[in-house]
Design a protein around this motif. Structure first.
Motif, mmCIF file in Angstrom:
data_model
loop_
_atom_site.group_PDB
_atom_site.id
_atom_site.type_symbol
_atom_site.label_atom_id
_atom_site.label_comp_id
_atom_site.label_asym_id
_atom_site.label_seq_id
_atom_site.Cartn_x
_atom_site.Cartn_y
_atom_site.Cartn_z
ATOM 1 N N THR A 59 0.790 -0.890 0.013
ATOM 2 C CA THR A 59 0.011 0.003 0.047
ATOM 3 C C THR A 59 0.946 1.212 -0.047
ATOM 4 N N VAL A 60 0.830 2.189 -0.951
ATOM 5 C CA VAL A 60 1.385 3.282 -1.180
ATOM 6 C C VAL A 60 0.603 4.676 -0.694
ATOM 7 N N PRO A 61 0.746 5.366 0.591
ATOM 8 C CA PRO A 61 -0.009 6.456 0.550
ATOM 9 C C PRO A 61 0.027 7.674 -0.538
ATOM 10 N N LEU A 62 -0.970 8.278 -0.780
ATOM 11 C CA LEU A 62 -0.987 9.371 -1.865
ATOM 12 C C LEU A 62 -1.510 10.410 -1.008
ATOM 13 N N LEU A 63 -0.485 11.580 -0.655
ATOM 14 C CA LEU A 63 -0.704 12.713 -0.152
ATOM 15 C C LEU A 63 -0.678 14.081 -0.680
ATOM 16 N N PRO A 64 -1.391 15.037 -0.204
ATOM 17 C CA PRO A 64 -1.152 16.256 -0.839
ATOM 18 C C PRO A 64 -0.181 17.235 -0.438
ATOM 19 N N CYS A 65 0.120 18.396 -1.422
ATOM 20 C CA CYS A 65 1.185 19.135 -1.267
ATOM 21 C C CYS A 65 0.947 20.398 -1.741
ATOM 22 N N ALA A 66 1.694 21.610 -1.524
ATOM 23 C CA ALA A 66 1.697 22.712 -2.387
ATOM 24 C C ALA A 66 2.716 22.750 -3.353
ATOM 25 N N SER A 67 3.806 22.065 -3.402
ATOM 26 C CA SER A 67 4.968 22.016 -4.213
ATOM 27 C C SER A 67 5.617 20.561 -4.288
ATOM 28 N N VAL B 203 16.366 14.873 1.659
ATOM 29 C CA VAL B 203 17.298 15.389 2.662
ATOM 30 C C VAL B 203 17.241 13.818 3.577
ATOM 31 N N LEU B 204 16.283 13.472 3.687
ATOM 32 C CA LEU B 204 15.653 12.364 4.605
ATOM 33 C C LEU B 204 16.323 11.016 3.923
ATOM 34 N N GLY B 205 16.818 10.901 2.955
ATOM 35 C CA GLY B 205 17.469 9.501 2.449
ATOM 36 C C GLY B 205 16.474 9.187 1.370
ATOM 37 N N PHE B 206 15.472 9.740 0.861
ATOM 38 C CA PHE B 206 14.711 9.169 -0.180
ATOM 39 C C PHE B 206 15.203 9.404 -1.504
ATOM 40 N N ARG B 207 14.918 8.513 -2.406
ATOM 41 C CA ARG B 207 15.148 8.776 -3.739
ATOM 42 C C ARG B 207 13.910 8.929 -4.642
ATOM 43 N N THR B 208 13.768 9.664 -5.624
ATOM 44 C CA THR B 208 12.737 9.920 -6.469
ATOM 45 C C THR B 208 12.629 8.700 -7.394
ATOM 46 N N THR B 209 11.286 7.975 -7.302
ATOM 47 C CA THR B 209 10.917 6.930 -8.112
ATOM 48 C C THR B 209 10.050 7.431 -9.295
ATOM 49 N N TYR B 210 9.469 8.505 -9.255
ATOM 50 C CA TYR B 210 8.503 8.930 -10.342
ATOM 51 C C TYR B 210 8.104 10.551 -10.064
ATOM 52 N N LYS B 211 8.213 11.176 -11.343
ATOM 53 C CA LYS B 211 7.793 12.525 -11.014
ATOM 54 C C LYS B 211 7.181 13.085 -12.678
ATOM 55 N N VAL C 53 4.873 13.310 -7.495
ATOM 56 C CA VAL C 53 6.222 12.685 -7.291
ATOM 57 C C VAL C 53 6.014 11.443 -6.411
ATOM 58 N N GLY C 54 6.809 10.550 -6.616
ATOM 59 C CA GLY C 54 6.990 9.261 -5.903
ATOM 60 C C GLY C 54 8.474 9.227 -5.108
ATOM 61 N N VAL C 55 8.558 9.137 -3.854
ATOM 62 C CA VAL C 55 9.767 8.801 -3.454
ATOM 63 C C VAL C 55 9.761 7.529 -2.753
ATOM 64 N N GLN C 56 11.040 6.943 -2.456
ATOM 65 C CA GLN C 56 11.427 5.690 -1.730
ATOM 66 C C GLN C 56 12.465 5.625 -0.983
ATOM 67 N N ARG C 57 12.506 5.111 0.191
ATOM 68 C CA ARG C 57 13.513 4.860 1.038
ATOM 69 C C ARG C 57 13.405 3.586 1.619
ATOM 70 N N GLU C 58 14.314 2.590 0.895
ATOM 71 C CA GLU C 58 14.258 1.137 1.247
ATOM 72 C C GLU C 58 12.747 0.572 1.092
ATOM 73 N N ASP C 59 12.111 0.133 1.784
ATOM 74 C CA ASP C 59 10.749 -0.373 1.699
ATOM 75 C C ASP C 59 9.650 0.471 2.017
ATOM 76 N N LEU C 60 10.105 1.762 2.255
ATOM 77 C CA LEU C 60 8.992 2.912 2.739
ATOM 78 C C LEU C 60 8.668 3.729 1.289
ATOM 79 N N HIS C 61 7.421 3.689 0.872
ATOM 80 C CA HIS C 61 7.080 4.250 -0.397
ATOM 81 C C HIS C 61 6.012 5.433 -0.132
ATOM 82 N N LEU C 62 6.248 6.591 -0.671
ATOM 83 C CA LEU C 62 5.335 7.492 -0.503
ATOM 84 C C LEU C 62 5.061 8.365 -1.833
ATOM 85 N N GLN C 63 3.843 8.864 -1.960
ATOM 86 C CA GLN C 63 3.768 9.642 -3.299
ATOM 87 C C GLN C 63 2.921 10.623 -2.936
#
Length: 240
Positions: A6-14, A24-32, A40-50
């Motif tokens: 399950t990958v959370p999909l969260l809102p943002c202004a930018s 900065v927290l050690g995530f890499r961009t997986t999709y933009k 945009v999607g980011v991932q750090r090991e098994d932690l995925h956020l979009q």
């Protein structure tokens, strides 16, 4: 079926601000992508956020949130803190974005947790995964100050109700008792300083840190208060 993700999909202004912060927290961009919808999607090991971008979005009004379960909250917090120090020269404890410290949560069966509040105002709530570890919940607070601290943590770190947490701690500190545990007094004062910084009140933060340093402690009490003094050092550095 097994191995669902399950990958959370969260809102943002930018999405750019999101990408930079999570980098900065050690995530890499997986999709933009920019069009047809900025995300945009980011991932750090098994932690995925979009994240998806909303024009005019106010992070302070965000209800975005998700839970992260891990066997090592301390290790993850250290990694995030190291990234913040490298990028910003300090751990962000006030404003948006910011990060709280790992603390036992009485509303999470006494297990530890911390939160990252990202540039979109989303609360990424990190909790110890009891099912994956032999974690023992923290003992139920017994002392008057420890109970006040536990209640304040629920209000500020879990619910974002910093004002209510401040009222709880100020009430406890205003009525000192002879049997108060000095180590617990240090913990309350340092946490009150942290909340003052969240409220952009450096004068009160400095006052609380000074009071914490002046509490007379035995060797055993100093040892028990050591994590609070570590936090105090971080807060003092952020005040400079």
């Amino acid at each position: 079926m097994t191995n669902e993700v399950t990958v959370p999909l969260l809102p943002c202004a930018s999405i750019d601000d999101i990408e930079t912060f999570y980098g900065v927290l050690g995530f890499r961009t997986t999709y933009k992508q920019r069009k047809p919808n900025a995300c945009v999607g980011v991932q750090r090991e098994d932690l995925h956020l979009q994240f998806f971008e909303i024009a005019g979005f106010d992070p302070e009004q965000s209800y975005g949130s998700c839970l992260v379960l891990t066997a090592d909250i301390e290790g993850l917090h250290r990694a995030f803190a190291a990234g913040m120090r490298a990028a910003y020269g300090k751990v962000l404890v006030s404003g948006t974005p910011r990060m709280t410290r790992p603390r036992a949560r009485k509303n999470a069966d006494g297990l530890g947790g911390f939160s990252v509040i990202d540039p979109g105002g989303n609360w990424i709530r990190v909790f110890r995964d009891a099912a994956a570890t032999a974690a023992t919940p923290a003992a139920t607070p017994a002392g008057r100050l420890a109970k006040a601290l536990a209640n304040a943590v629920v209000q500020a770190d879990s619910r974002g109700s910093v004002g209510q947490a401040v009222r709880i701690l100020d009430s406890a500190l205003a009525r000192p008792q002879d049997d108060d545990d000095p180590a617990e007094q240090v913990e309350v004062l340092v946490y009150r300083a942290e909340l003052a910084m969240v409220l952009h009140d450096p004068k009160t933060a400095a006052e609380m840190l000074a009071r914490a340093q002046s509490v007379p402690l035995t060797e055993d009490e100093f040892e028990r208060a050591a994590p609070a003094f570590d936090n105090a050092a971080e807060l003092a550095a952020a005040l400079r």
